[in-house]
Motif scaffolding. Structure first.
Motif, short mmCIF file in Angstrom:
data_model
loop_
_atom_site.label_atom_id
_atom_site.label_comp_id
_atom_site.label_asym_id
_atom_site.label_seq_id
_atom_site.Cartn_x
_atom_site.Cartn_y
_atom_site.Cartn_z
N SER A 34 0.85 -1.18 0.00
CA SER A 34 0.00 0.00 0.00
C SER A 34 0.89 1.23 0.00
O SER A 34 1.68 1.43 0.92
N LYS A 37 -1.42 4.70 2.83
CA LYS A 37 -2.17 4.01 3.88
C LYS A 37 -3.40 4.80 4.34
O LYS A 37 -4.27 4.25 4.99
N PHE A 40 -5.97 3.24 1.45
CA PHE A 40 -6.34 1.84 1.70
C PHE A 40 -5.17 1.10 2.30
O PHE A 40 -4.01 1.52 2.21
N GLU A 41 -5.47 -0.04 2.94
CA GLU A 41 -4.47 -0.95 3.46
C GLU A 41 -4.89 -2.37 3.13
O GLU A 41 -6.08 -2.65 2.98
N GLU A 43 -5.66 -5.85 4.41
CA GLU A 43 -5.96 -6.56 5.65
C GLU A 43 -5.20 -7.88 5.68
O GLU A 43 -4.64 -8.26 6.70
N LYS A 60 -7.27 -9.04 0.75
CA LYS A 60 -8.40 -8.15 1.04
C LYS A 60 -7.86 -6.76 1.32
O LYS A 60 -6.88 -6.61 2.06
N THR A 61 -8.49 -5.75 0.72
CA THR A 61 -8.13 -4.36 0.98
C THR A 61 -9.21 -3.72 1.82
O THR A 61 -10.41 -3.97 1.61
N ASN A 62 -8.80 -2.90 2.76
CA ASN A 62 -9.72 -2.05 3.52
C ASN A 62 -9.65 -0.67 2.90
O ASN A 62 -8.62 0.01 2.99
N TYR A 64 -10.56 3.24 2.54
CA TYR A 64 -10.92 4.31 3.47
C TYR A 64 -11.53 5.53 2.79
O TYR A 64 -12.16 6.34 3.46
N HIS A 131 -16.99 -0.47 -1.75
CA HIS A 131 -16.81 -1.54 -0.76
C HIS A 131 -15.33 -1.95 -0.74
O HIS A 131 -14.55 -1.56 -1.61
N ASP A 132 -14.97 -2.73 0.26
CA ASP A 132 -13.62 -3.30 0.30
C ASP A 132 -13.47 -4.29 -0.85
O ASP A 132 -14.44 -4.92 -1.26
#
Length: 181
Positions: A34, A37, A40-41, A43, A60-62, A64, A131-132
Motif C-alpha cells: 500500500s 495508507k 487503503f491498506e 488486511e 483483502k483491501t480495507n 478508506y 466496498h472493500d
C-alpha cells in the motif's frame, strides 16, 4: 528390416509421452504494498498451501476513501533470466471503462483479469466501487489453464507485477511470483 520397424515404434511411443507432458503453475511468493495508507491498506495478502497440489491466493483491501469512480492499472508479465525481464508489453487499462465495456479485449492478460475477477473476486462490476476489495482463493488450477493453453509459456520463473492508480495517483502494488514447470 525389423530394426527399422522397432525404431519407428519407439519413436511413436516417445512422441506419445512427449505430447502428454503437462505444464504446471505454482505460486512462490506474493507481495502487496500500500503506497497510501490513508487511502487503503491490505488486511491480508497471502498464499495458502492446502496440500501439494492445491494452493491459492487470497487478499483483502480495507478502503478508506469511497466511492472509487476513476481507477486504472498497469499490468506486466516478467520472466527470470538473470534478473526479471519483461516479456509482455506494459498494459495500462482504465479499470472503470474496461468493466463498463463488458471486458471485450483481444489482450490475453486482460481476459485473464476479467475471468479471475468474475470467479474469485468482488470487483466484477462497473464503477463506482463502494466496498472493500477481495480476491478469495484464486487457485493455481485456474492459472494452469490460462498459462499453459491460452497464453502458452515455456517453463521458468515468472512474476506478474501490477500497479493500481486511483484519480491518477499510484495507490498500491501487487506482485505475484510463480514457477511454470
Amino acid at each position: 528390416m525389423y530394426l527399422r520397424e522397432a525404431v519407428l515404434l519407439l519413436l511413436v511411443i516417445f512422441y506419445g509421452y512427449i505430447t502428454q507432458i503437462d505444464s504446471k503453475v505454482e505460486f512462490t511468493n506474493i507481495k502487496c504494498i500500500s503506497k497510501d495508507k490513508s487511502f487503503f491498506e491490505f488486511e491480508y495478502c497471502y498464499i495458502k498451501s492446502v496440500n501439494r497440489s492445491y494452493k491459492y491466493i487470497s487478499l483483502k483491501t480495507n478502503m478508506y476513501q469511497l466511492p472509487i469512480k476513476n481507477a486504472s492499472a498497469t499490468l506486466q508479465l516478467f520472466k527470470r533470466f538473470r534478473s526479471y525481464t519483461p516479456i509482455t508489453m506494459n498494459v495500462t487499462v482504465d479499470v472503470c471503462k474496461y468493466m463498463a465495456s463488458n471486458m471485450n479485449s483481444g489482450n490475453p492478460m486482460l481476459k485473464l483479469y476479467a475471468e479471475a475477477t468474475k470467479k474469485y473476486s468482488n470487483v466484477h462490476h462497473k464503477c463506482p466501487f463502494d466496498h472493500d476489495l477481495v480476491v478469495d482463493k484464486l487457485p493455481t488450477q485456474f492459472l494452469n489453464q490460462h498459462f499453459t493453453t491460452v497464453l502458452p509459456l515455456p517453463p521458468g520463473d515468472y512474476a506478474f507485477f501490477s500497479s493500481w492508480y486511483v484519480r491518477g495517483v499510484e495507490r498500491g502494488n501487487i506482485w505475484i511470483y510463480g514457477i511454470i514447470s
